[in-house]
Design a protein around this motif. Structure first.
Motif, PDB file in Angstrom:
ATOM      1  N   GLY A  29       0.800  -1.218   0.000  1.00 35.19           N
ATOM      2  CA  GLY A  29       0.000   0.000   0.000  1.00 35.19           C
ATOM      3  C   GLY A  29       0.831   1.267   0.000  1.00 35.19           C
ATOM      4  N   ILE A  30       1.956   1.246   0.716  1.00 30.62           N
ATOM      5  CA  ILE A  30       2.773   2.461   0.810  1.00 30.62           C
ATOM      6  C   ILE A  30       3.937   2.481  -0.173  1.00 30.62           C
ATOM      7  CG2 ILE A  30       2.172   2.815   3.226  1.00 30.62           C
ATOM      8  CD1 ILE A  30       5.026   1.845   3.932  1.00 30.62           C
ATOM      9  N   TYR A  31       4.289   1.322  -0.729  1.00 32.47           N
ATOM     10  CA  TYR A  31       5.440   1.229  -1.627  1.00 32.47           C
ATOM     11  C   TYR A  31       5.385   2.217  -2.793  1.00 32.47           C
ATOM     12  CZ  TYR A  31       9.245  -1.087  -4.144  1.00 32.47           C
ATOM     13  OH  TYR A  31      10.425  -1.355  -4.779  1.00 32.47           O
ATOM     14  N   PRO A  32       4.249   2.372  -3.484  1.00 35.39           N
ATOM     15  CA  PRO A  32       4.217   3.297  -4.624  1.00 35.39           C
ATOM     16  C   PRO A  32       4.534   4.747  -4.267  1.00 35.39           C
ATOM     17  CG  PRO A  32       2.355   1.818  -4.742  1.00 35.39           C
ATOM     18  CD  PRO A  32       3.009   1.591  -3.408  1.00 35.39           C
ATOM     19  N   PHE A  33       4.355   5.127  -3.018  1.00 32.96           N
ATOM     20  CA  PHE A  33       4.643   6.499  -2.605  1.00 32.96           C
ATOM     21  C   PHE A  33       6.144   6.762  -2.487  1.00 32.96           C
ATOM     22  CE2 PHE A  33       0.328   5.701  -1.127  1.00 32.96           C
ATOM     23  CZ  PHE A  33      -0.326   6.784  -1.694  1.00 32.96           C
ATOM     24  N   PHE A  34       6.957   5.700  -2.463  1.00 32.81           N
ATOM     25  CA  PHE A  34       8.406   5.838  -2.364  1.00 32.81           C
ATOM     26  C   PHE A  34       9.086   5.768  -3.725  1.00 32.81           C
ATOM     27  CE2 PHE A  34       7.170   4.516   1.841  1.00 32.81           C
ATOM     28  CZ  PHE A  34       7.975   5.276   2.659  1.00 32.81           C
ATOM     29  N   ILE A  35       8.320   5.539  -4.780  1.00 33.58           N
ATOM     30  CA  ILE A  35       8.877   5.376  -6.119  1.00 33.58           C
ATOM     31  C   ILE A  35       9.160   6.735  -6.750  1.00 33.58           C
ATOM     32  CG2 ILE A  35       8.420   4.494  -8.441  1.00 33.58           C
ATOM     33  CD1 ILE A  35       8.788   2.307  -6.406  1.00 33.58           C
ATOM     34  N   GLU A  36      10.373   6.897  -7.238  1.00 35.76           N
ATOM     35  CA  GLU A  36      10.771   8.067  -8.019  1.00 35.76           C
ATOM     36  C   GLU A  36      11.386   7.535  -9.301  1.00 35.76           C
ATOM     37  OE1 GLU A  36      13.587   9.943  -5.502  1.00 35.76           O
ATOM     38  OE2 GLU A  36      12.103  10.488  -4.000  1.00 35.76           O
ATOM     39  N   LEU A  37      11.048   8.156 -10.418  1.00 36.53           N
ATOM     40  CA  LEU A  37      11.485   7.644 -11.716  1.00 36.53           C
ATOM     41  C   LEU A  37      12.484   8.564 -12.403  1.00 36.53           C
ATOM     42  CD1 LEU A  37       8.013   6.515 -13.080  1.00 36.53           C
ATOM     43  CD2 LEU A  37       9.783   5.080 -12.068  1.00 36.53           C
ATOM     44  N   THR A  38      13.278   7.949 -13.250  1.00 33.84           N
ATOM     45  CA  THR A  38      14.194   8.663 -14.123  1.00 33.84           C
ATOM     46  C   THR A  38      14.148   7.986 -15.485  1.00 33.84           C
ATOM     47  OG1 THR A  38      16.460   9.410 -14.436  1.00 33.84           O
ATOM     48  CG2 THR A  38      16.184   7.285 -13.384  1.00 33.84           C
TER      49      THR A  38
END
Length: 99
Positions: free
Chosen positions: A83-92
């Motif tokens: 549930g919280i994992y996607p909030f820690f994703i940053e993309l390049t």
């Protein structure tokens, strides 16, 4: 939520979770289909989630928790982390070094 570095569109929670179940080190943008990669900072932050399962096993053994309760605790922690994992994703848009 992550934002595509190519088209600038922000991914939804559901799109992010679905992309996380793919093999490989790249995630395809659901809007422009360009490959995106996790940033080094995001990989470092999310690598801490790997320690959740051994920690739960240790707590279960140390406190003598019943196997069914341990399994329930593991399942709940999995749902919480997903549930919280996607909030820690940053993309390049560039593949970077692993560490």
């Amino acid at each position: 939520m992550p934002k595509c570095q190519n088209c600038g569109d922000k991914w939804t929670w559901g799109q992010t979770v679905l992309r996380l179940f793919t093999l490989g080190d790249s995630l395809k943008c659901p809007f422009c289909q360009q490959e995106q990669f996790l940033t080094l900072a995001a990989r470092k932050k999310t690598s801490l989630f790997v320690f959740a399962a051994p920690l739960i096993m240790f707590i279960s053994v140390a406190f003598g928790i019943e196997p069914f309760a341990s399994l329930a605790l593991f399942g709940l922690s999995f749902l919480f982390i997903m549930g919280i994992y996607p909030f820690f994703i940053e993309l390049t848009d560039e593949r970077g070094p692993m560490w």
